[in-house]
Scaffold this active site. Structure first.
Site, short mmCIF file in Angstrom:
data_model
loop_
_atom_site.label_atom_id
_atom_site.label_comp_id
_atom_site.label_asym_id
_atom_site.label_seq_id
_atom_site.Cartn_x
_atom_site.Cartn_y
_atom_site.Cartn_z
NE ARG A 29 67.57 35.84 91.21
CZ ARG A 29 67.01 35.03 90.07
NH1 ARG A 29 66.76 33.73 90.51
NH2 ARG A 29 67.00 35.42 88.59
CG HIS A 82 62.35 33.39 92.39
ND1 HIS A 82 61.15 33.38 91.77
CD2 HIS A 82 63.15 33.11 91.56
CE1 HIS A 82 61.65 33.65 90.50
NE2 HIS A 82 62.71 33.37 90.27
CD GLU A 84 69.34 38.34 89.12
OE1 GLU A 84 68.76 37.86 90.07
OE2 GLU A 84 70.25 37.81 88.67
CG HIS A 112 63.88 37.46 92.33
ND1 HIS A 112 63.85 38.57 92.32
CD2 HIS A 112 64.24 36.84 91.18
CE1 HIS A 112 64.25 38.94 91.17
NE2 HIS A 112 64.49 37.87 90.29
NE ARG A 129 67.35 29.01 90.37
CZ ARG A 129 66.88 30.11 89.63
NH1 ARG A 129 67.42 30.52 88.49
NH2 ARG A 129 65.84 30.88 90.12
CG LEU A 141 59.95 37.42 88.92
CD1 LEU A 141 61.10 37.49 90.08
CD2 LEU A 141 60.29 36.32 88.00
CG PHE A 187 70.16 37.52 84.82
CD1 PHE A 187 69.60 38.11 84.02
CD2 PHE A 187 69.28 36.65 85.72
CE1 PHE A 187 68.32 38.27 83.83
CE2 PHE A 187 68.01 36.72 85.49
CZ PHE A 187 67.38 37.46 84.72
CD GLN A 197 67.64 32.50 93.95
OE1 GLN A 197 66.97 31.98 92.84
NE2 GLN A 197 68.69 32.53 94.15
#
Lengths: 244, 600
Positions: free
Chosen positions: B286, B354, B246, B233, B389, B243, B117, B231
């Protein structure tokens, strides 16, 4: 922009003696789903319209309803696939709580009764790491673990319509899912789900459940395979009582 | 008003709430747990997480790597004691889920498989194809069914927390099917109600994510910590905000602009080849990827869609077999909602709100400053996420801190005497009167949708990917006005049964309180760090702002913003480097003899 006639079933137990239909003229974007049209009504026309929804990506299972007579997830039912007149109703075969919201108690009880959790074949400490499970062993149950509990299969099932005590497609598929998991040893504890008269034997194998399933769980296959295994177990109990 | 007594009341039945409930039931079956949720557990938004959960399991990985990735990914605003605890417990929690039946994807030998990730040195994301959150949620929910001591209150909308003599002693909630108000009298309370992405117009978050639990804790005096960190995304579908995990890039997908150019190499994430490789290019963090989009947009390098500018996520080279095996949900979502089958075409994507890094202020035991009140999951800020995050840390977080919240709340419950203090019922009745009073509002032309749309548009304008004093001030001003306007929004549906009109008003009140903490925390942080990027203060300023912000409720007034220290145990703040720059720095450090990431 395309204008549709959205015919919505309305029912409020405090003021209505029976359900009625109300029609809204809704201007829709090309790529809208039925849920978008319903949200438009809620936001701009009638804030009392009542329905469940959340994820808008076909995974939370909240927004199942009948659209032109078919059980679908309204967040994945595209307006472009329907004529200008779209009728939405609550999921069939369930009591109506209000408007498009149905009472889910019966389904939740059946889910619980199916013991949908691992009853370990052998106890293992977390310190000893994961249970080994090959991709093939995973494949044996993976499909049946994809159920989002949207209840479309119950709305489509002719047997559940006739005999509400029928355990029904989703709960039986989930029972089968845990029975087929290589980590599980609880098949005997779940046997009542399959073998009782309201279990797999009640299914008349119309297959409507699998046709409407938005996640391709194929509960009909689980039920048929469950029937075969249940029958084999039954005969095995006569032939080899020591194997139980 | 109905009164229900329990030992522990939990608000929220998503991943964190369920994990907490199971922890209590397993550790002490004599404790009665009331699990209160505004939706049935399987509808909770944990269900929508796709990519997976991080936990060190591979031989070549280490806890130190997970620590460094998390701390630098969070731009050093993480509390390092919390991160240490988190990474150590992570593999145990994920293994526990495996024992409970979670269908993790496997290696040919039958071990749990992992995928890379963003911002991650070694692949450590456990995944169940691209429906990891769905499987985690259903595994937890189904496991919870076997415990008799867990009493579920599905479709109960919680409105208030009750504090008596400085100790949290209960929850007020509306039973949706009847409209009756319930007082849950308890010895301790856990809030696990999720984030508040719905304060923005374009978000991956479901309709239920309105920050109700954050707002409840805030209103009884618990500070909301680091709320300015929101955040984006980098890969959401334009229009719907759906979404695309990732994991698409973890499996090898690339991002290109309108010219087919892998633009991320221009933003400190290159060189582009070899690809795929960790902590570089498409597998950067991100915040950096979302910011790069903004710059490409300024340069006119985007493709146009019906819903504005986008870049392209190209997965064609992965081939149909791999996409079907690893990313079947992504294929379905992109094909259905965008009309683009990733096997054959690149998919237009753009950054989308996100996750809230900030939330209810807790210590590493998931305890808030108010005795008896705990919080876990996205609604809480422990903080392991800092200013940004890392993907796949949040699913693990709700397990680690959900369990800790459960065990902590159980311990408190054992110490509190039976019986309900008289003040608890009085407060419950006051809350009930306030709820019923909402029906008496006159219709002066305000509506939920009207106020909500003004709020979300302004939040995007003022608290988006790049921020300025001027735009933030305009949003501060508007949110203040909207808090006055929301008090005039009528409940037009006068019925008791399943009144979503009433719920809409209450959710909107919560969202406005949360919006106000976000933008007021943001405007006074005069630096750029992680997801909080300012065009007027472009550099990180450790001297002034290596601190957590704390927003404290002051009724109709704007929140008070104060600060508390960040816990640093072993990693001193350094420059965040990815791609070739990080490799060069690591090589230099090795030759110079000091550790990775300039850790002290």
């Amino acid at each position: 922009m395309r204008e549709i006639q959205l015919e919505v079933l309305r029912y409020s137990p405090e003021t209505d003696s029976e359900p009625r239909f109300e029609t809204f003229q809704v201007p829709c974007q090309e790529d809208w789903v039925v849920l978008d049209a319903i949200n438009h009504v809620k936001d701009h026309m009638d804030s009392s319209l009542t329905y469940r929804w959340s994820c808008h990506m076909a995974v939370c299972g909240s927004c199942g309803m009948m659209v032109n007579g078919e059980p679908v997830l309204s967040c994945k039912a595209f307006i472009r696939d329907y004529p200008d007149k779209i009728r939405v109703e609550p999921l069939a075969n369930f009591p109506i709580e209000k408007d498009l919201v149905v009472v889910m108690d019966d389904f939740m009880e059946k889910l619980k009764a199916s013991k949908p959790y691992i009853i370990p074949k052998e106890e293992k400490s977390i310190d000893d790491g994961e249970y080994l499970q090959t991709p093939l062993q995973l494949e044996a149950f993976k499909q049946y673990s994809m159920c989002i509990n949207c209840m479309l299969c119950y709305a489509a099932c002719p047997q559940y319509a006739l005999a509400p005590e029928f355990v029904g497609p989703a709960a039986l598929a989930l029972t089968y899912r845990y029975n087929k998991d290589s980590r599980d040893g609880g098949k005997a504890e779940r046997a009542h789900m399959f073998s009782k008269s309201e279990g797999v034997w009640e299914c008349s194998f119309v297959g409507a459940c699998s046709e409407v399933c938005p996640k391709h769980v194929d509960p009909a296959a689980a039920i048929q395979l469950g029937k075969v295994e249940s029958a084999v177990d039954y005969f095995k109990s006569f032939l080899m009582p020591w194997s139980r | 008003m109905e009164i229900v007594s329990a030992d522990v009341a939990i608000v929220g039945a998503g991943g964190a709430g369920l994990r907490a409930a199971i922890a209590i039931a397993q550790s002490d079956p004599s404790l009665k747990v009331a699990l209160i949720s505004k939706v049935y557990p399987m509808r909770s938004h944990t269900v929508a997480a796709e990519g997976g959960a991080a936990g060190v399991i591979r031989a070549e990985d280490s806890l130190e790597h997970h620590f460094n990735d998390t701390v630098s990914g969070g731009d050093w605003l993480t509390d390092q004691d919390a991160v240490e605890l988190f990474i150590e417990d992570a593999p145990r929690q994920l293994t526990q889920l495996e024992h409970w039946g979670c269908p993790w994807s496997r290696t040919p030998e039958g071990r749990v498989n992992t995928r890379p990730f963003g911002g991650m040195k070694i692949e450590r994301t456990w995944f169940a194809a691209d429906k990891s959150g769905f499987h985690i949620l259903h595994t937890l929910f189904q496991t919870s069914i076997q415990f008799e001591s867990i009493e579920r209150y599905d479709e109960f909308y919680a409105t208030d927390l009750i504090v008596e003599d400085g100790h949290c002693r209960g929850v007020v909630a509306i039973e949706m099917r009847s409209g009756r108000v319930f007082l849950f009298h308890a010895k301790s309370v856990i809030v696990a109600s999720g984030g508040a992405g719905r304060i923005f117009p374009f978000t991956t978050n479901g309709a239920i994510k309105t920050g109700d639990g954050m707002a409840m804790a805030y209103r009884i005096g618990v500070p909301l910590k680091d709320m300015e960190f929101v955040q984006y995304h980098p890969t959401g579908l334009p229009g719907t905000g759906i979404l695309l995990t990732e994991g698409c890039r973890g499996e090898g997908g690339i991002m290109v602009n309108k010219d087919g150019y892998r633009y991320l190499q221009d933003y400190g994430l290159g060189p582009p080849d070899p690809w795929p490789r960790k902590k570089a290019m498409e597998l950067g963090p991100r915040d950096r990827l979302s910011q790069a989009f903004w710059h490409e947009q300024q340069k006119g390098n985007c493709v146009s869609t019906t819903y504005g500018d986008a870049v392209l996520l190209d997965m064609r080279h992965l081939g149909e077999k791999k996409i079907n095996e690893r990313l079947p949900f992504v294929r379905d979502l992109a094909s259905s909602y965008m009309g683009k089958d990733p096997v054959h075409e690149p998919v237009p994507v753009r950054p989308v709100v996100h996750y809230m890094m900030g939330g209810i202020h807790t210590n590493i035991d998931a305890a808030t400053p108010i005795p008896g009140l705990f919080a876990a999951g996205e609604c809480a800020c422990v903080s392991i996420n800092g200013a940004n995050r890392l993907g796949s840390n949040s699913l693990t977080e709700l397990l680690v801190f959900g369990q800790r919240a459960g065990l902590g709340a159980a311990e408190v419950a054992r110490q509190v005497a039976d019986g309900m203090p008289a003040g608890v019922e009085t407060q419950g009745r006051e809350a009930e009167a306030r709820i019923l009073g909402l029906f008496d509002r006159e219709d002066v032309g305000e509506s939920v949708a009207g106020v909500r749309n003004a709020m979300t548009a302004s939040m995007e304008e003022g608290a988006g990917i790049y921020r300025t004093e001027e735009a933030m001030q305009a949003t501060c001003d508007l949110i203040g006005q909207l808090r006055e306007r929301v008090a005039k929004v009528p409940v037009k549906d006068k019925s008791k049964v399943f009144n979503t009109d009433l719920m809409g008003v209450l959710e909107l009140e919560a969202m406005l309180d949360i919006s106000q903490t976000v933008v007021h925390s943001a405007i006074v942080r005069k630096e750029s760090r992680g997801s909080h990027q300012r065009l007027d203060f472009e550099k990180r300023d450790d001297e002034a702002f290596l601190k957590h912000s704390l927003a404290t409720y002051r009724g109709a007034d704007v929140p008070e913003i104060s600060y508390c220290d960040v816990v640093i145990t072993k990693s001193q703040p350094a420059e965040r480097l990815y791609g070739g720059a990080a490799e060069a720095a690591a090589k230099e450090a090795k030759e110079g003899g000091s550790g990775e990431g300039k850790a002290a």
